[in-house]
Design a protein around this motif. Structure first.
Motif, PDB file in Angstrom:
ATOM      1  N   ILE A 178      34.785  40.957  33.173  1.00 56.18           N
ATOM      2  CA  ILE A 178      34.818  39.555  33.583  1.00 56.18           C
ATOM      3  C   ILE A 178      33.423  38.942  33.760  1.00 56.18           C
ATOM      4  N   PRO A 179      32.491  39.600  34.466  1.00 60.04           N
ATOM      5  CA  PRO A 179      31.207  38.932  34.727  1.00 60.04           C
ATOM      6  C   PRO A 179      30.484  38.472  33.475  1.00 60.04           C
ATOM      7  N   ALA A 180      30.419  39.321  32.455  1.00 58.34           N
ATOM      8  CA  ALA A 180      29.707  38.941  31.233  1.00 58.34           C
ATOM      9  C   ALA A 180      30.402  37.794  30.518  1.00 58.34           C
ATOM     10  N   GLU A 181      31.735  37.775  30.565  1.00 58.98           N
ATOM     11  CA  GLU A 181      32.455  36.680  29.910  1.00 58.98           C
ATOM     12  C   GLU A 181      32.239  35.365  30.641  1.00 58.98           C
ATOM     13  N   LEU A 182      32.341  35.394  31.965  1.00 55.89           N
ATOM     14  CA  LEU A 182      32.149  34.167  32.716  1.00 55.89           C
ATOM     15  C   LEU A 182      30.716  33.651  32.596  1.00 55.89           C
ATOM     16  N   ALA A 183      29.773  34.571  32.435  1.00 57.11           N
ATOM     17  CA  ALA A 183      28.367  34.168  32.294  1.00 57.11           C
ATOM     18  C   ALA A 183      28.138  33.347  31.025  1.00 57.11           C
ATOM     19  N   LYS A 184      29.014  33.522  30.049  1.00 56.52           N
ATOM     20  CA  LYS A 184      28.905  32.729  28.827  1.00 56.52           C
ATOM     21  C   LYS A 184      29.333  31.282  29.046  1.00 56.52           C
ATOM     22  N   PHE A 189      38.617  35.979  28.210  1.00 57.16           N
ATOM     23  CA  PHE A 189      39.246  36.286  26.930  1.00 57.16           C
ATOM     24  C   PHE A 189      39.559  37.786  26.861  1.00 57.16           C
ATOM     25  N   GLN A 190      38.572  38.620  26.536  1.00 58.73           N
ATOM     26  CA  GLN A 190      38.814  40.056  26.461  1.00 58.73           C
ATOM     27  C   GLN A 190      39.180  40.653  27.820  1.00 58.73           C
ATOM     28  N   SER A 191      38.720  40.032  28.880  1.00 59.49           N
ATOM     29  CA  SER A 191      38.978  40.552  30.224  1.00 59.49           C
ATOM     30  C   SER A 191      40.396  40.268  30.708  1.00 59.49           C
ATOM     31  N   LYS A 192      41.167  39.526  29.938  1.00 60.40           N
ATOM     32  CA  LYS A 192      42.554  39.236  30.286  1.00 60.40           C
ATOM     33  C   LYS A 192      43.482  39.703  29.159  1.00 60.40           C
ATOM     34  N   PRO A 193      43.898  40.980  29.184  1.00 60.16           N
ATOM     35  CA  PRO A 193      44.810  41.486  28.169  1.00 60.16           C
ATOM     36  C   PRO A 193      46.225  40.953  28.401  1.00 60.16           C
ATOM     37  N   ALA A 194      47.203  41.488  27.690  1.00 60.45           N
ATOM     38  CA  ALA A 194      48.579  41.000  27.794  1.00 60.45           C
ATOM     39  C   ALA A 194      49.116  41.156  29.216  1.00 60.45           C
ATOM     40  N   SER A 195      49.842  40.151  29.675  1.00 58.44           N
ATOM     41  CA  SER A 195      50.472  40.167  30.994  1.00 58.44           C
ATOM     42  C   SER A 195      51.874  40.752  30.907  1.00 58.44           C
ATOM     43  N   SER A 196      52.379  41.200  32.049  1.00 64.04           N
ATOM     44  CA  SER A 196      53.729  41.753  32.148  1.00 64.04           C
ATOM     45  C   SER A 196      54.578  40.861  33.046  1.00 64.04           C
ATOM     46  N   ILE A 278      43.405  44.915  43.350  1.00 63.73           N
ATOM     47  CA  ILE A 278      42.385  45.814  43.880  1.00 63.73           C
ATOM     48  C   ILE A 278      41.094  45.056  44.175  1.00 63.73           C
ATOM     49  N   ALA A 279      40.801  44.047  43.377  1.00 60.52           N
ATOM     50  CA  ALA A 279      39.558  43.289  43.571  1.00 60.52           C
ATOM     51  C   ALA A 279      39.474  42.706  44.975  1.00 60.52           C
ATOM     52  N   GLU A 280      40.602  42.268  45.520  1.00 61.94           N
ATOM     53  CA  GLU A 280      40.587  41.708  46.867  1.00 61.94           C
ATOM     54  C   GLU A 280      40.302  42.790  47.909  1.00 61.94           C
ATOM     55  N   LYS A 281      40.894  43.953  47.723  1.00 64.51           N
ATOM     56  CA  LYS A 281      40.627  45.075  48.628  1.00 64.51           C
ATOM     57  C   LYS A 281      39.151  45.455  48.586  1.00 64.51           C
ATOM     58  N   ARG A 282      38.594  45.522  47.390  1.00 68.16           N
ATOM     59  CA  ARG A 282      37.180  45.859  47.237  1.00 68.16           C
ATOM     60  C   ARG A 282      36.290  44.779  47.857  1.00 68.16           C
ATOM     61  N   ALA A 283      36.708  43.515  47.747  1.00 64.57           N
ATOM     62  CA  ALA A 283      35.927  42.431  48.339  1.00 64.57           C
ATOM     63  C   ALA A 283      35.860  42.575  49.860  1.00 64.57           C
TER      64      ALA A 283
END
Length: 328
Positions: A178-184, A189-196, A278-283
């Motif tokens: 995500i960070p490298a994509e948002l920096a653009k 795009f690549q950081s969001k694969p198919a959802s379930s 998990i990102a929220e837990k890590r935050a």
């Protein structure tokens, strides 16, 4: 009414009606071959599906069979649009605070939203196949709605009229990409694969008084590797309701029948309710101690996402998946 899509070897599957207790089902191809077809002519087709649903629940259905989520595709295996909001601003605030990023005041008044890939969704019990653990694999437990045709410029007070169905989402994220994509400056795009999505999509009336003000007022449970890690209430701390998200989506464009709008990661300010990613837990760990302690998901990990009614019965069925690597 509860609807699902049965695997039949085709891209779009076969529409089925599922009983309220999620135990039996009936093929609806005599009414509509697919869920998209039903949405395209909802006012004509929905009453027929409702009649089948009532018969199924009363034990008068014909050619019924046992319902098994493992045989289901996503309710809409591919959709014309998948737009995911970020209604739980608490989640955004925590993640930004963990990296010492300022929280713009506009985030409380103007919804964040991204447009994800919608041509290839993952079934509720199908594996999430990803190329590397180094990508930072994370689940995101959410609620979503499916709309009919929504006109451009729809007002909030009318947007709820266009909500036809609700379902659960695992909006898989690859955090380390995500960070490298948002920096653009051009979004995910690549950081969001198919959802379930959950096995079953339900009409709002199935939620009873839990569906209020365009929000679902029930806990959303996330179970990672057999351990329940979160049960925040989806109706609490939801800053932007689904009608507000739909209005945001349609400010400059129409939304066609079969458009899916997500809530974003469900999050409560009360950290005792646990987490939906998990990102929220890590935050929270970074805010408390300067370093994250909880790792992202590994191959072989499992994630289960489910919502129960006030009687403890599953409403949508469960998203229940494993993380796997591609076959050689």
């Amino acid at each position: 009414m509860k609807l699902a899509t049965l695997k039949d070897g085709s891209r779009d599957g076969q529409l089925i009606v599922v009983s309220r207790d999620l135990k039996t089902a009936q093929i609806a191809d005599g009414i509509a071959p697919t869920l998209q077809r039903a949405l395209d002519d909802w006012n004509f087709i929905a009453p027929q599906l409702e009649q089948m649903y009532n018969q199924l629940n009363s034990g008068r259905g014909s050619n019924t069979f046992d319902f098994d989520p493992k045989n289901c595709m996503a309710p809409l295996p591919r959709a014309f649009q998948w737009a995911d909001g970020s209604s739980y601003v608490n989640h955004v605030e925590l993640v930004r605070k963990a990296r010492n990023a300022e929280m713009p005041d506009s985030f409380w008044h103007d919804p964040l939203m991204y447009q994800g890939g919608s041509d290839d969704f993952i079934g509720p019990n199908d594996d999430i196949v990803l190329g590397s653990e180094e990508w930072g694999i994370d689940f995101e437990s959410e609620v979503a709605v499916i709309t009919d045709d929504v006109p451009m410029g729809v007002k909030v007070q009318h947007a709820a009229e266009h909500i036809r169905l609700l379902m659960l989402v695992n909006d898989v994220s690859l955090r380390n990409l995500i960070p490298a994509e948002l920096a653009k400056g051009f979004g995910f795009f690549q950081s969001k694969p198919a959802s379930s999505f959950s096995p079953v999509a339900v009409t709002p009336d199935e939620l009873g008084d839990a569906w209020k003000d365009g929000k679902v007022h029930l806990p959303l449970r996330s179970t990672w590797n057999g351990v329940q890690v979160g049960q925040p209430n989806a109706g609490v701390d939801m800053v932007f309701s689904f009608p507000q998200l739909i209005t945001h989506l349609c400010k400059t464009r129409k939304a066609r029948a079969g458009s899916i709008v997500g809530s974003g990661t469900v999050s409560n300010k009360d950290s005792a309710k646990g987490y939906s990613c998990i990102a929220e837990k890590r935050a929270l760990e970074m805010i408390a101690g300067g370093e994250p302690q909880t790792p992202f998901m590994k191959f072989g990990d499992t994630i289960k996402i489910e919502m129960l009614d006030k009687n403890g019965k599953s409403i949508f069925g469960a998203i229940d998946q494993s993380i796997t690597e591609p076959e050689a």
